[in-house]
Design a protein around this motif. Sequence first.
Motif, PDB file in Angstrom:
ATOM      1  N   PRO A 219       0.843  -1.205   0.000  1.00 18.38           N
ATOM      2  CA  PRO A 219       0.000   0.000   0.000  1.00 18.38           C
ATOM      3  C   PRO A 219       0.872   1.246   0.000  1.00 18.38           C
ATOM      4  O   PRO A 219       1.871   1.320   0.725  1.00 18.38           O
ATOM      5  CB  PRO A 219      -0.808  -0.116   1.294  1.00 18.38           C
ATOM      6  N   GLU A 221       0.896   5.621  -0.305  1.00 20.83           N
ATOM      7  CA  GLU A 221       0.253   6.937  -0.344  1.00 20.83           C
ATOM      8  C   GLU A 221       1.338   8.008  -0.368  1.00 20.83           C
ATOM      9  O   GLU A 221       2.372   7.857   0.281  1.00 20.83           O
ATOM     10  CB  GLU A 221      -0.652   7.133   0.878  1.00 20.83           C
ATOM     11  N   ARG A 265       4.256  -0.984   4.211  1.00 18.20           N
ATOM     12  CA  ARG A 265       3.467   0.107   3.629  1.00 18.20           C
ATOM     13  C   ARG A 265       4.314   1.368   3.526  1.00 18.20           C
ATOM     14  O   ARG A 265       5.369   1.476   4.167  1.00 18.20           O
ATOM     15  CB  ARG A 265       2.232   0.384   4.488  1.00 18.20           C
TER      16      ARG A 265
END
Length: 444
Positions: A219, A221, A265
Amino acid sequence: MVYRVGLLGLGTVGTGVVQILQRPGHPLLRAVDIGAVGVRSLDKPREVQIPPERLTTDLERIVSDPEIDIVIELLGGLEPARSLILKAIDHGKQVITANKAVIARYGAEIFQAAAQAKVSVLLEAAVAGGIPILQPLQQSLRANHLQAVWGIINGTTNFILSQMTQEGISFEEALAIAQARGYAEADPSADVEGWDAADKIAILASLAFGLPVEREHIPCEGIRDISATDIRYAREWGFTFKLLAIAQSSPRAASSAGPSRLDIRVHPTLLPLTHPLASINGVDNAVLVQGDPLGQVVLSGPGAGRGPTASAVVGDLLTLIAHLQTGAQVPNPLLGFPPLLPFSAGGAEPPQLQVGIPLAELEAEFYVRVLAQDQPGVIGAIGTCFGNHRVSLESITQKECHREQAEIVILTHTVREADCQRAIAEIRQLPQVAGIPGLFRVLR
């Protein structure tokens, strides 16, 4: 014996490598001869002097040349770098690369080919620039049962966040400064969206925890949504923003069956100002390793640029030559070692690790900034939404007002991410709420 090197790429890092090799500071480097240099254009002006007959645009000729012993790949990108590395291995060449994108996606293929050919692929420069982290993980820290690797491993985003924090400017203004200084590309997506950091943590996690990590399952971001306002409020509460790459063993609850899991992540994170990574600013990188019995160790320094990356490349070259001269096989970083997993008490075998945890299942504190109408009852309504989904609040404060709208800033206790997201979805539906411009995880 003279070791002939074929260099693929003579850009910023390639130029730095040649500069070191032309002024060798270590006796072993005097045994290195730059046999060929692959470039895109033969006519481009260069900062280093290379005999014209050793420059070529035929990169495949370099990796198949029987007189070349070591190939140093500094092209970047996926192709033709991947194909050239594999062809070099097929022709029995030792390989050094700084290409994190290729290794993160095709590392298993490359290292299996290297094992079959009985050659080595070294990649210290691929992860943290000039910071030596792969060899410590592979050697010095192997006595420890590793539990976590956290990293600030993208210099561009760290510079942007540092500028926003120190100067109080917007993301767009800080990005423009980074581009003007050569720290960010014209298209900065790989950096600011977190993709570059995800490539690097995939490599670090594979080595630290002894198992393959699929890059596409991480993941990720980026930092585009961080505002100067969020940075200011975070500072008021004793936090700073960092783009953090995380890989850590996360045991299941005692009541759950199955193996421990690898939590991996990349995302923006609020860190306490007292955290060891909070003081890493500018283009510097840092990697924090948590292990038993070591505790925490932090390696930090320049994470990108000509000098640091070239230093790491030549460091790998020295390691390779030292092994070749003694006849010892160089250990491939991602192959041939038992997993470095945390052992259970009593000397039992290490548990299996399952790679990847959905973000919805993770637990964290959250920073939330809500833009709402400046009227009685709004804070109570927001608090009720959080309570409906079992989200406990540490603090909820009304900050600045803009005409008829107020900024409400919330810090939660540690909660399950899925519960927080459901509460946020409900808050967005409140008629008094105009938007939620800030939602970030907090780690301590």
